[in-house]
Design a protein around this motif. Structure first.
Motif, mmCIF file in Angstrom:
data_model
loop_
_atom_site.group_PDB
_atom_site.id
_atom_site.type_symbol
_atom_site.label_atom_id
_atom_site.label_comp_id
_atom_site.label_asym_id
_atom_site.label_seq_id
_atom_site.Cartn_x
_atom_site.Cartn_y
_atom_site.Cartn_z
ATOM 1 N N MET A 89 -6.745 4.659 -4.835
ATOM 2 C CA MET A 89 -5.579 4.681 -5.714
ATOM 3 C C MET A 89 -6.078 4.770 -7.154
ATOM 4 O O MET A 89 -6.940 3.989 -7.569
ATOM 5 C CB MET A 89 -4.745 3.418 -5.546
ATOM 6 C CG MET A 89 -4.272 3.143 -4.135
ATOM 7 S SD MET A 89 -3.030 4.328 -3.566
ATOM 8 C CE MET A 89 -2.634 3.607 -1.960
ATOM 9 N N LEU A 149 -0.271 6.161 5.777
ATOM 10 C CA LEU A 149 0.785 6.054 4.762
ATOM 11 C C LEU A 149 1.387 7.420 4.458
ATOM 12 O O LEU A 149 2.609 7.573 4.361
ATOM 13 C CB LEU A 149 0.219 5.440 3.481
ATOM 14 C CG LEU A 149 -0.437 4.070 3.595
ATOM 15 C CD1 LEU A 149 -1.088 3.690 2.272
ATOM 16 C CD2 LEU A 149 0.580 3.014 4.011
ATOM 17 N N LEU A 150 0.534 8.419 4.313
ATOM 18 C CA LEU A 150 0.982 9.759 3.938
ATOM 19 C C LEU A 150 1.807 10.428 5.028
ATOM 20 O O LEU A 150 2.545 11.378 4.749
ATOM 21 C CB LEU A 150 -0.228 10.633 3.606
ATOM 22 C CG LEU A 150 -0.991 10.274 2.335
ATOM 23 C CD1 LEU A 150 -2.365 10.942 2.327
ATOM 24 C CD2 LEU A 150 -0.201 10.679 1.090
ATOM 25 N N LEU A 190 -8.769 2.411 -1.098
ATOM 26 C CA LEU A 190 -7.760 3.416 -0.765
ATOM 27 C C LEU A 190 -7.727 4.578 -1.760
ATOM 28 O O LEU A 190 -6.897 5.477 -1.618
ATOM 29 C CB LEU A 190 -6.385 2.761 -0.694
ATOM 30 C CG LEU A 190 -6.175 1.773 0.461
ATOM 31 C CD1 LEU A 190 -4.837 1.063 0.317
ATOM 32 C CD2 LEU A 190 -6.281 2.470 1.808
ATOM 33 N N ASP A 246 0.710 6.843 -6.694
ATOM 34 C CA ASP A 246 -0.560 7.535 -6.851
ATOM 35 C C ASP A 246 -0.350 9.040 -6.692
ATOM 36 O O ASP A 246 -0.942 9.840 -7.422
ATOM 37 C CB ASP A 246 -1.565 7.019 -5.822
ATOM 38 C CG ASP A 246 -2.964 7.568 -6.049
ATOM 39 O OD1 ASP A 246 -3.617 7.128 -7.011
ATOM 40 O OD2 ASP A 246 -3.389 8.442 -5.279
ATOM 41 N N TYR A 298 7.788 9.031 1.323
ATOM 42 C CA TYR A 298 7.722 7.793 0.543
ATOM 43 C C TYR A 298 9.065 7.078 0.477
ATOM 44 O O TYR A 298 9.128 5.846 0.347
ATOM 45 C CB TYR A 298 7.196 8.080 -0.879
ATOM 46 C CG TYR A 298 8.248 8.605 -1.838
ATOM 47 C CD1 TYR A 298 8.932 7.752 -2.701
ATOM 48 C CD2 TYR A 298 8.580 9.960 -1.858
ATOM 49 C CE1 TYR A 298 9.908 8.231 -3.566
ATOM 50 C CE2 TYR A 298 9.541 10.444 -2.715
ATOM 51 C CZ TYR A 298 10.208 9.584 -3.567
ATOM 52 O OH TYR A 298 11.180 10.062 -4.410
ATOM 53 N N ARG A 324 -4.952 5.510 4.536
ATOM 54 C CA ARG A 324 -4.188 6.341 3.604
ATOM 55 C C ARG A 324 -3.432 7.445 4.337
ATOM 56 O O ARG A 324 -2.286 7.739 4.020
ATOM 57 C CB ARG A 324 -5.139 6.927 2.558
ATOM 58 C CG ARG A 324 -4.448 7.792 1.538
ATOM 59 C CD ARG A 324 -4.804 7.424 0.135
ATOM 60 N NE ARG A 324 -4.008 8.175 -0.806
ATOM 61 C CZ ARG A 324 -4.045 8.011 -2.109
ATOM 62 N NH1 ARG A 324 -4.839 7.107 -2.644
ATOM 63 N NH2 ARG A 324 -3.288 8.714 -2.915
ATOM 64 N N ALA A 331 0.823 -1.208 0.000
ATOM 65 C CA ALA A 331 0.000 0.000 0.000
ATOM 66 C C ALA A 331 0.856 1.257 0.000
ATOM 67 O O ALA A 331 0.543 2.241 -0.673
ATOM 68 C CB ALA A 331 -0.933 -0.009 1.209
ATOM 69 N N ALA A 332 1.956 1.233 0.758
ATOM 70 C CA ALA A 332 2.843 2.401 0.808
ATOM 71 C C ALA A 332 3.462 2.674 -0.561
ATOM 72 O O ALA A 332 3.568 3.829 -0.993
ATOM 73 C CB ALA A 332 3.932 2.193 1.858
ATOM 74 N N TYR A 343 2.264 1.798 -3.614
ATOM 75 C CA TYR A 343 1.275 2.277 -4.587
ATOM 76 C C TYR A 343 0.745 3.662 -4.208
ATOM 77 O O TYR A 343 0.381 4.442 -5.090
ATOM 78 C CB TYR A 343 0.160 1.250 -4.770
ATOM 79 C CG TYR A 343 0.728 -0.034 -5.328
ATOM 80 C CD1 TYR A 343 1.396 -0.037 -6.548
ATOM 81 C CD2 TYR A 343 0.683 -1.224 -4.602
ATOM 82 C CE1 TYR A 343 1.983 -1.187 -7.041
ATOM 83 C CE2 TYR A 343 1.266 -2.376 -5.092
ATOM 84 C CZ TYR A 343 1.921 -2.356 -6.313
ATOM 85 O OH TYR A 343 2.519 -3.489 -6.803
ATOM 86 N N ASN A 344 0.755 3.981 -2.938
ATOM 87 C CA ASN A 344 0.393 5.328 -2.520
ATOM 88 C C ASN A 344 1.387 6.347 -3.060
ATOM 89 O O ASN A 344 1.006 7.429 -3.522
ATOM 90 C CB ASN A 344 0.349 5.402 -0.992
ATOM 91 C CG ASN A 344 -0.052 6.761 -0.487
ATOM 92 O OD1 ASN A 344 -1.188 7.181 -0.639
ATOM 93 N ND2 ASN A 344 0.890 7.467 0.127
#
Length: 409
Positions: free
Chosen positions: A120, A314-315, A118, A63, A319, A311, A56-57, A59-60
């Motif tokens: 994405m 992650l933010l 999420l 994105d 990154y 999300r 997820a991290a 692909y975030n």
């Protein structure tokens, strides 16, 4: 293979900035200035388990790249693969006594659901390795015809020495490459290879394993790296803007893929920037399917966690940083989401035009999402403390957070 549905990206006043991002190949920042259509390839999952926070991290991060480009009024041509046949998938299917096709389809479906939840943005082309085989075979044959590939017991290997630029993505020494090759799917100790680092292009059919017609290559299945090369060249061509993935893909996957493509086309580089996301740990160790120390997006959703909070968790981390998932990380994200939603639910607030520009500036500076969150935090705190006179501000903040950060308030 189909991707997942796209969430609407709200239009914002003004225009975003060109993205300045860290390029692994040069070891420093580069400012990307794509044409009207920005091109990005992000390596996808091997679908033998559910989407964990490390996935997820990653692909975030990419994105956010898409959202920055969309905010500059560009279109985005995003391509992602699914490695729906590979050793780890076959081994898991055998361990669990399930059909490998059924396992791949089930986990790919779950991945799509997680990505949708999420918010994405989906790829324009979502391509499985199996459906790419008709395009892979001619590339392997061409590499063989160019003298850049050779046979070993009916398997076909790529000669890394055929690419003068080999090593230019990861910049690792030979011993480091050898160790990582052994750890990440290579076979550096196989006797008969011209170079221990040479990766397999085509694996001849084995008893009990799936195989396909490889023309002059014989029956078999493709290697990992050539899969992504075939898909990227078919849909994006050489010199696309960003090759993305987790930092564990810099070597061997992106290094080998770049060499395959550069020998095939005679052009350099394959991508203008190689961008890599950091690793997410749990209990002191990198999350990985092989270790089983995973926090699954789907499980959090089943437990009632709002995907917007996932999300935000992650933010909250840059990154490129390696970080650790904890209960506190999630609790902080849930609290932040509550503060933001409370702020934008009020009828007015402090002017938000400057906030939008602050978010844009932060994201354009190597995707500095934590700085973006801090800016929204400050606006929400002012709104809660003093209110404001701008009736349009809460709506603008809500649209900006959605458009640029992918968080629905």
């Amino acid at each position: 293979m189909h991707a997942w549905p796209a969430s609407e990206v709200p239009a914002l006043p003004g225009q975003g900035r060109d993205l300045r991002i860290h390029d692994t190949a040069t070891g420093g920042p580069v400012t990307l200035q794509p044409g009207p259509v920005a091109r990005i390839y992000v390596c996808g999952i091997t679908p033998y388990d559910a989407t964990h926070m490390g996935h997820a991290a990653t692909y975030n991060a990419f994105d956010l790249v898409q959202r920055v480009w969309l905010d500059t009024k560009r279109q985005v041509h995003y391509v992602q693969n699914v490695t729906d046949v590979d050793d780890p998938l076959l081994e898991r299917a055998q361990r669990d006594d399930v059909d490998w096709v059924e396992l791949a389809e089930r986990e790919t479906t779950l991945f799509r659901e997680d990505m949708t939840a999420l918010r994405m943005l989906p790829p324009r082309h979502y391509i499985g390795a199996v459906e790419a085989i008709p395009g892979i075979v001619p590339l392997v044959e061409r590499l063989r015809d160019l003298g850049a590939a050779y046979e070993l017991d009916e398997d076909v290997y790529f000669s890394v020495e055929s690419d003068p630029h080999f090593g230019g993505v990861s910049h690792l020494d030979a011993e480091a490459m050898r160790l990582l090759s052994a750890e990440r799917g290579g076979d550096p100790d196989r006797p008969g290879k011209k170079n221990p680092l040479d990766p397999v292009l085509w694996l001849a059919a084995r008893d009990g394993e799936p195989s396909w017609d490889g023309g002059s290559l014989g029956r078999g299945r493709p290697g990992w790296h050539i899969e992504c090369v075939a898909i990227a060249l078919d849909h994006l061509g050489m010199g696309f803007d960003v090759q993305g993935g987790g930092s564990d893909l810099a070597f061997p996957h992106h290094e080998m893929g770049a060499s395959h493509a550069q020998v095939l086309t005679g052009e350099f580089p394959m991508a203008k920037a190689y961008v890599h996301a950091g690793m997410v740990a749990l209990d002191g160790e990198k999350m990985s399917k092989s270790k089983g120390n995973l926090v699954f997006v789907s499980r959090l959703r089943r437990d009632g966690v709002d995907p917007a909070a996932i999300r935000l968790a992650l933010l909250a981390h840059h990154y490129r940083s390696d970080w650790e998932w904890t209960d506190q990380v999630l609790q902080d994200a849930v609290a932040r989401l509550g503060r933001w939603r409370s702020a934008v639910s009020r009828p007015d607030g402090p002017p938000a035009d400057a906030l939008v520009e602050e978010i844009r500036d932060a994201l354009a500076d190597d995707l500095n999402a934590p700085a973006s969150l801090a800016a929204v935090d400050r606006w929400a705190a002012r709104q809660q403390e003093r209110g404001g006179e701008d009736t349009g501000a809460p709506g603008l903040v809500s649209r900006a957070v959605d458009a640029l950060l992918g968080v629905a308030l």
